[in-house]
Design a protein around this motif. Sequence first.
Motif, mmCIF file in Angstrom:
data_model
loop_
_atom_site.group_PDB
_atom_site.id
_atom_site.type_symbol
_atom_site.label_atom_id
_atom_site.label_comp_id
_atom_site.label_asym_id
_atom_site.label_seq_id
_atom_site.Cartn_x
_atom_site.Cartn_y
_atom_site.Cartn_z
ATOM 1 N N LEU A 72 0.818 -1.207 0.000
ATOM 2 C CA LEU A 72 0.000 0.000 0.000
ATOM 3 C C LEU A 72 0.853 1.258 0.000
ATOM 4 O O LEU A 72 0.501 2.249 -0.645
ATOM 5 C CB LEU A 72 -0.936 0.003 1.215
ATOM 6 C CG LEU A 72 -2.271 -0.740 1.068
ATOM 7 C CD1 LEU A 72 -2.053 -2.234 0.910
ATOM 8 C CD2 LEU A 72 -3.167 -0.484 2.281
ATOM 9 N N ASP A 73 1.971 1.231 0.725
ATOM 10 C CA ASP A 73 2.805 2.430 0.812
ATOM 11 C C ASP A 73 3.701 2.616 -0.403
ATOM 12 O O ASP A 73 4.352 3.656 -0.535
ATOM 13 C CB ASP A 73 3.649 2.396 2.089
ATOM 14 C CG ASP A 73 4.542 1.158 2.161
ATOM 15 O OD1 ASP A 73 4.195 0.142 1.526
ATOM 16 O OD2 ASP A 73 5.569 1.206 2.851
ATOM 17 N N LYS A 74 3.755 1.629 -1.287
ATOM 18 C CA LYS A 74 4.560 1.731 -2.500
ATOM 19 C C LYS A 74 3.695 1.893 -3.750
ATOM 20 O O LYS A 74 4.215 2.032 -4.858
ATOM 21 C CB LYS A 74 5.440 0.485 -2.671
ATOM 22 C CG LYS A 74 6.375 0.185 -1.494
ATOM 23 C CD LYS A 74 7.462 1.231 -1.380
ATOM 24 C CE LYS A 74 8.454 0.850 -0.277
ATOM 25 N NZ LYS A 74 9.507 1.872 -0.092
ATOM 26 N N MET A 75 2.396 1.860 -3.591
ATOM 27 C CA MET A 75 1.491 1.923 -4.730
ATOM 28 C C MET A 75 1.542 3.298 -5.387
ATOM 29 O O MET A 75 1.575 4.322 -4.717
ATOM 30 C CB MET A 75 0.051 1.611 -4.282
ATOM 31 C CG MET A 75 -0.945 1.505 -5.426
ATOM 32 S SD MET A 75 -2.623 1.176 -4.814
ATOM 33 C CE MET A 75 -2.397 -0.456 -4.137
ATOM 34 N N THR A 76 1.550 3.313 -6.709
ATOM 35 C CA THR A 76 1.607 4.559 -7.454
ATOM 36 C C THR A 76 0.337 4.746 -8.282
ATOM 37 O O THR A 76 -0.478 3.823 -8.430
ATOM 38 C CB THR A 76 2.810 4.566 -8.406
ATOM 39 O OG1 THR A 76 2.630 3.528 -9.402
ATOM 40 C CG2 THR A 76 4.109 4.309 -7.641
ATOM 41 N N ASP A 77 0.197 5.935 -8.861
ATOM 42 C CA ASP A 77 -0.936 6.202 -9.747
ATOM 43 C C ASP A 77 -0.946 5.226 -10.920
ATOM 44 O O ASP A 77 -2.008 4.769 -11.351
ATOM 45 C CB ASP A 77 -0.874 7.637 -10.275
ATOM 46 C CG ASP A 77 -1.072 8.667 -9.177
ATOM 47 O OD1 ASP A 77 -1.369 8.261 -8.037
ATOM 48 O OD2 ASP A 77 -0.925 9.869 -9.450
ATOM 49 N N ASP A 78 0.247 4.925 -11.440
ATOM 50 C CA ASP A 78 0.326 3.996 -12.571
ATOM 51 C C ASP A 78 -0.157 2.604 -12.185
ATOM 52 O O ASP A 78 -0.820 1.919 -12.985
ATOM 53 C CB ASP A 78 1.766 3.902 -13.084
ATOM 54 C CG ASP A 78 2.203 5.160 -13.824
ATOM 55 O OD1 ASP A 78 1.311 5.936 -14.230
ATOM 56 O OD2 ASP A 78 3.421 5.361 -13.975
ATOM 57 N N ASP A 79 0.156 2.179 -10.957
ATOM 58 C CA ASP A 79 -0.321 0.870 -10.493
ATOM 59 C C ASP A 79 -1.847 0.832 -10.462
ATOM 60 O O ASP A 79 -2.466 -0.163 -10.875
ATOM 61 C CB ASP A 79 0.233 0.567 -9.092
ATOM 62 C CG ASP A 79 1.741 0.378 -9.091
ATOM 63 O OD1 ASP A 79 2.269 -0.165 -10.077
ATOM 64 O OD2 ASP A 79 2.380 0.783 -8.095
ATOM 65 N N VAL A 80 -2.452 1.893 -9.942
ATOM 66 C CA VAL A 80 -3.917 1.950 -9.870
ATOM 67 C C VAL A 80 -4.516 1.945 -11.268
ATOM 68 O O VAL A 80 -5.507 1.258 -11.543
ATOM 69 C CB VAL A 80 -4.367 3.206 -9.095
ATOM 70 C CG1 VAL A 80 -5.899 3.311 -9.092
ATOM 71 C CG2 VAL A 80 -3.850 3.167 -7.657
#
Length: 462
Positions: A151-159
């Motif tokens: 969760l703390d490494k998630m980026t806009d691109d991942d979403v």
Amino acid sequence: MRKNKPRIHITVNSVRALLPSPPNTKTFDWDDEVRGFGCYRTSGGDVIFVYQYRMPYMSARRARIGVWGEMTPSQAREIAREWAVMRRKGVDPVEERRRMAQEDKAARDLIMSTYVTEYLARREREGRPVAKLHGQIMVRDVAGLMPDMRLDKMTDDDVEKWLDQLQTRSKSAKRYGLIYLKVLLNDAKARGRIDKSPADRFKVPDQQERDRVLSPFEIQRVIEACRDMHDQHGEVLECLLRTMRRKEEVAAMSWEEIDPETWVWTIPAERTKTKTRYAMELPAQVIAILERQQPDPMKRTGWVFSHDGTFSISTSTQAKDALDAHIHRRMELAFAAGQKPRRFEQWNFHDFRTTAATHLGEEPLNVRDDIIELCLAHSRSKDEVSKYQRAEKRSMVKVAFQKWNAFLDDLMERPDAWPGGRNMPRIGKGDLKRRRLELRQGWIKKVRPLRTGEVRGGRRNR
């Protein structure tokens, strides 16, 4: 450090010879190779390895390395040597160790699959359990598609990539997946586990109301197919159409929810989408279906629709598959009987509600819109609720359900109904898939989520 005690080379033998420290004190041996590396024996007999150091403009600190028995003096010295190098580079070993411990904890606790499991369990412990359907979306579409995402490494691109995956299945999957991803990330943010939510910049799409309305021809084929299935799944699905309820409400119906004298079915608030209690007087056609499930009134307890009484029946994908296959056969028979060839457009069980509401509002039924809304059990504002009109509207809702079921019965009495006869055998397993696929030619394909351990396209889902 004690200056009056000479440094020694800490070895196994020197550790063995180390005397216990007096109570409330620590008597150290300091190493002659790595400055700051030392050890002492507790009054209880354990030997503790430590590293003592001072950062610029700070008081001296002493960090515990480990216990003899769990590590050797040589191993402890190498750790002290590493920490000495860090200190010379301006890195505080204690703070770095704390940071790494937090990183390790985050690596475990902030993995999406772990966080979803913990979130659902925590809501259960707090007495605020997540609704079954909502929990399934979190497990299947959020944790299921990105189980190892932190969760703390998630980026806009991942979403964005994740939303593209959901879009291939359906717009609805994308919408509800984003809703519950936001719920999880906002929970993590509120608890101080992450600083910001990468889902914030993504707007939840407006809910698209389905406008799929089954024609009289299609309704005939559906009811025929329900009867042709010759099982409880077919009976449940016909009840869906006749009661205008949601599939989870009908499938989990219990005899305790039904008044045996009046046949009023009261759905408790926790089983409705609007979280409000709903009562309806069952039409005679539905009562006949329920009586077939248990002819003996003295044995009417537990689930109405169940294979063994342990669990309620499920309106699963397999039930829809079987129904579509039986619809295909009836359409073939209708064409063979001289009816013009038709195409059965893509549909789902929720379209029963749209179909019923649309036909009720048109000729010849002409039911008022507010009554249709009450039949559908849609949520209403306080301004729409009047205790003075409640009795009248209940009677009008009852009449609306009677009109709808009479309309269905009239369709099934028409000469173009039941092509091939009323009593058709159930389709064999070998023919189910072929017929289902032929009916669905041209439909938008919905991609089923990967199960744990399943491989699709060379990629294993963990």
